[in-house]
Write a protein that holds these residues in place. Structure first.
Motif, PDB file in Angstrom:
ATOM      1  N   ALA A 111     -17.222 -33.310 -38.737  1.00  0.00           N
ATOM      2  CA  ALA A 111     -16.740 -33.487 -36.881  1.00  0.00           C
ATOM      3  C   ALA A 111     -16.754 -32.765 -36.138  1.00  0.00           C
TER       4      ALA A 111
ATOM      5  N   ARG B   7      -9.764 -39.064 -31.053  1.00  0.00           N
ATOM      6  CA  ARG B   7     -10.205 -38.377 -31.961  1.00  0.00           C
ATOM      7  C   ARG B   7     -11.436 -38.634 -32.355  1.00  0.00           C
ATOM      8  N   MET B   8     -11.820 -36.584 -32.196  1.00  0.00           N
ATOM      9  CA  MET B   8     -13.207 -36.840 -32.728  1.00  0.00           C
ATOM     10  C   MET B   8     -13.712 -36.507 -34.502  1.00  0.00           C
ATOM     11  N   GLY B   9     -13.143 -37.636 -34.859  1.00  0.00           N
ATOM     12  CA  GLY B   9     -13.591 -37.223 -36.617  1.00  0.00           C
ATOM     13  C   GLY B   9     -12.454 -36.279 -37.066  1.00  0.00           C
ATOM     14  N   HIS B  10     -12.234 -35.126 -37.137  1.00  0.00           N
ATOM     15  CA  HIS B  10     -10.858 -33.978 -37.614  1.00  0.00           C
ATOM     16  C   HIS B  10      -9.268 -34.728 -37.423  1.00  0.00           C
ATOM     17  N   ALA B  11      -9.043 -34.563 -38.245  1.00  0.00           N
ATOM     18  CA  ALA B  11      -7.426 -35.241 -37.230  1.00  0.00           C
ATOM     19  C   ALA B  11      -6.750 -34.288 -36.198  1.00  0.00           C
ATOM     20  N   GLY B  12      -7.380 -33.386 -36.289  1.00  0.00           N
ATOM     21  CA  GLY B  12      -7.092 -32.049 -35.568  1.00  0.00           C
ATOM     22  C   GLY B  12      -7.408 -32.026 -33.753  1.00  0.00           C
ATOM     23  N   ALA B  13      -8.924 -32.198 -34.079  1.00  0.00           N
ATOM     24  CA  ALA B  13     -10.178 -32.951 -33.278  1.00  0.00           C
ATOM     25  C   ALA B  13      -9.461 -33.871 -32.029  1.00  0.00           C
ATOM     26  N   ILE B  14      -8.555 -33.638 -31.496  1.00  0.00           N
ATOM     27  CA  ILE B  14      -8.083 -34.742 -30.070  1.00  0.00           C
ATOM     28  C   ILE B  14      -7.394 -33.445 -29.106  1.00  0.00           C
TER      29      ILE B  14
ATOM     30  N   PHE C  76     -19.733 -42.659 -31.839  1.00  0.00           N
ATOM     31  CA  PHE C  76     -20.018 -41.183 -32.079  1.00  0.00           C
ATOM     32  C   PHE C  76     -19.302 -42.092 -33.731  1.00  0.00           C
TER      33      PHE C  76
ATOM     34  N   ARG D  66       1.781 -27.970 -34.476  1.00  0.00           N
ATOM     35  CA  ARG D  66       0.519 -27.144 -35.570  1.00  0.00           C
ATOM     36  C   ARG D  66       0.798 -25.739 -35.105  1.00  0.00           C
TER      37      ARG D  66
ATOM     38  N   ALA E 289     -16.323 -42.218 -39.639  1.00  0.00           N
ATOM     39  CA  ALA E 289     -15.590 -42.121 -38.766  1.00  0.00           C
ATOM     40  C   ALA E 289     -15.766 -42.504 -37.390  1.00  0.00           C
TER      41      ALA E 289
END
Lengths: 382, 294
Positions: free
Chosen positions: A255, B244-251, A275, A111, A240
């Motif tokens: 998020a 994974r917390m909503g955003h694909a990046g937030a893990i 959540f 990333r 989500a």
């Protein structure tokens, strides 16, 4: 994120020309017997549980059988067994091979560098987390170029192969790169990449496909091995949804705000359970759906935390009031609502006329939620 | 000079005839932005909220002098929309569209880099400079002109914090919502130099999240190159590993990308790190007082 079972990953490898053992998937002892009797897979065989968790070898999820009777016993024991929370429903039968060396090869996204990163190691067969950093070769792969000849030579250098395996490596690397790009994979991993009779063979396959590419890969949309039933419904509704360990339900939008809400709740001793992130919606029906979904998760108390931007507070309030009339009495829960932002006053009016108090301070709201949960628990859950 | 957008910004909205495109065209105009063109292939000649619609970005640029694109087109077409904008000479593209496959984003990022076009996003709130221009979807009500820069990976949480800054009587110079996807066109490290060079920014608020290492890299940059005070907040302290917390990046994966690691890196770099979002405005005011800017 669609994690593929080993056999599905190997099926992809086969399509791209990466050598795999010629195995068969079975779902019953009778099928397993057939596979061996017809010679589709010859004894002795390795029997591998098709679960997504790692550490199968040590956990009894990979076993061997040399005779038809042994195979029946192994298959009967493995089908239906629990492995790290998963139920074994499918087994992959492959011929047992004499493994020479075990190597490691993967491609995933870096990333920070914003390029795919190939990782290779001459010491495969163990989880990558346990490999020493200096045993891993990292090769950034430019997406416009793919793997250049000199980069393949570097991989060959750490594998130190002899012919014919050394001659096969370049083609295998190209195939893995193509699979990563064309299948929209987040990860393609071969561990171990083994040398068997002098040739390269992918003995395992770990492939993760990106959800967002489902518009060009409808074939993966049907695979949902790793989701809970409620997570599956949420996915269909484009909400989500994450299940955690606690009992407090959280509905927020975005998020970052949802995570911040969890942080604040935790600070005051609340344990978030479900959540649910509405995202940026201006459809009251979606809000209603979210609340009905939340009710199914049977939370002790629900905390609604909305900052209205794209989503207007009155939209959320309307959806919420509609939902409250549809939740069955048995599933009712105490609610703390905190709304700020776009059309905040209008949203508050709608909620208050339906008998729902709307707060505006995040800290005070979180404290109210934790208090409501305490009271409910003290009252025996009534 | 300001960061990314200013009074000379002339916005073209790609996907202007869609619901979101239309709604936010109105909001950008209300903010005071010059929205000079829209693009929807096949709908050239139409008007949306008084903005002329063109069939191509090249047409829009030629006829209106548009220099910043805000992209709302659906994910399957976002890559090509960005390439079109780049080829038409646009050098700043704000991509609001969510759910763009990261493989497409890799293509877009590297194509933009070759051609000299910066991407903000995708899946982002965009950029706003109060009193000047807005290219994106951040709600107008949270802003007030001032000297605090904001750079964030979040959406609504950013609005919350920007609003909090306004409520303590301060204002913002520029706010950049970077987006929380695994591949973003502009990261903290790319955005911070813009604030460092901006004479209208006295302090920067950095809003991060769990996942990835962007905040750690930002800390490194701040330590070595950033001379202005920084106040930070990291969301997701209580998030469990592997979810994974909503955003694909937030893990949080394999123990990396935790809030603790980000917070400590930022503190060591001299940033003031807030425990909770509602603590940010007071800390901003305090750091500004200490720096003698108020």
């Amino acid at each position: 994120m669609v994690k593929l079972a080993e056999w599905r990953g190997k099926e992809i490898f086969r399509r791209y020309g990466i050598p795999i053992p010629s195995g068969r998937v079975v779902r019953s002892a009778a099928e397993a017997a057939d596979v061996v009797r017809t010679g589709a897979v010859a004894l002795p065989v390795v029997v591998k549980a098709q679960v997504l968790a790692g550490g199968r070898g040590k956990g009894g999820a990979v076993r061997f059988a040399s005779t038809p009777d042994e195979l029946q016993a192994v298959v009967s024991a493995m089908l239906g067994m629990q492995f790290k929370g998963e139920t074994v429903k499918e087994l992959l039968l492959e011929p047992k091979v004499a493994v020479g060396r075990e190597l490691y090869l993967s491609i995933a996204l870096d990333r920070s560098a914003r390029v795919p990163l190939l990782i290779a190691s001459g010491q495969g067969g163990v989880e990558i987390e346990s490999m020493a950093d200096d045993q891993l070769l990292r090769v950034p792969v430019h997406p416009f170029v793919g793997l250049a000849a000199y980069e393949k030579l570097r991989v060959g250098g750490v594998f130190s192969l002899t012919p014919p395996a050394s001659k096969e490596l370049g083609g295998l690397l190209d195939a893995l790169w193509q699979a990563f790009q064309r299948e929209d994979a987040e990860l393609v991993e071969i561990n171990p990449l083994a040398v068997v009779d002098g040739h390269l063979v992918a003995l395992d396959a770990k492939v993760i496909i990106e959800d967002d590419a489902s518009f060009r890969h409808p074939e993966y949309a049907e695979i949902r091995d790793d989701r809970t039933p409620l997570e599956e419904i949420a996915r269909e509704k484009e909400i989500a949804f994450v299940q955690l360990d606690g009992d407090i339900g959280v509905i927020a939008n975005g998020a970052g705000l949802t995570m911040a809400t969890l942080d604040v709740l935790s600070q005051f001793g609340g344990k978030p359970g479900v959540f649910l992130d509405l995202g940026g919606t201006d459809d009251p029906n979606k809000v209603t759906e979210a609340f009905l979904l939340m009710a199914k998760a049977r939370p002790s108390v629900v905390f609604l935390n909305i900052f209205g931007g794209v989503t207007r507070c009155d939209t959320v309030a309307k959806g919420l009031v509609a939902a409250m009339t549809q939740v069955p009495d048995s599933d009712r829960f105490p609610l703390v609502a905190r709304i700020r932002g776009n059309n905040e006053d209008l949203g508050r009016q709608i909620l208050e006329s339906a008998g729902i108090t709307a707060l505006s301070d995040l800290k005070a709201s979180a404290q109210a939620v934790v208090e409501a949960e305490k009271q409910r628990k003290a009252g025996g859950g009534s | 000079m300001t960061v990314l957008v200013d009074s000379d910004t002339r916005v073209v909205v790609q996907g202007i005839t869609g619901h979101q495109g239309t709604v936010h065209t109105v909001q950008m105009k209300l903010f005071g932005t010059q929205v000079v063109a829209g693009v929807t292939p096949g709908k050239g000649g139409a008007q949306v909220e008084g903005v002329p619609v063109f069939n191509s970005v090249a047409d829009a640029v030629a006829k209106t002098g548009a220099n910043v694109s805000v992209i709302f087109v659906p994910a399957p077409f976002a890559r090509d929309a960005f390439v079109e904008a780049t080829d038409a000479g646009i050098r700043l593209a704000v991509i609001v569209t969510e759910h763009i496959p990261f493989h497409d984003m890799l293509t877009m990022f590297h194509y933009g880099r070759l051609r000299g076009t910066r991407i903000i996003g995708p899946n982002c709130p965009g950029v706003a400079a109060p009193g000047k221009a807005k290219a994106g979807i951040i709600p107008n009500v949270v802003f007030r002109p001032g000297r605090v820069g904001v750079v964030s990976r979040s959406g609504t949480l950013t609005y919350e914090i920007v609003n909090g800054i306004k409520e303590v009587g301060l204002g913002q110079s520029t706010c950049i919502g970077l987006g929380g996807d695994p591949v973003v066109g502009t990261s903290f490290v790319d955005a911070l130099p813009l604030f460092e060079q901006d004479p209208e920014t006295d302090l920067v608020v950095l809003v991060g999240e769990i996942g990835g290492t962007a905040e750690e890299e930002a800390a490194e940059y701040i330590h070595q190159h950033f001379s202005k005070p920084v106040v930070a907040y990291i969301a997701g302290r209580s998030a469990p590993e592997g979810k994974r917390m909503g955003h694909a990046g937030a893990i949080i994966a394999r123990g990396r990308g935790t809030a603790a690691s980000k917070r400590s890196a930022l503190m060591q770099a001299g940033a003031t790190v807030a425990d909770f979002p509602y603590d940010v405005p007071a800390l901003v005011a305090q750091r500004l007082r200490e720096a003698g800017n108020r």
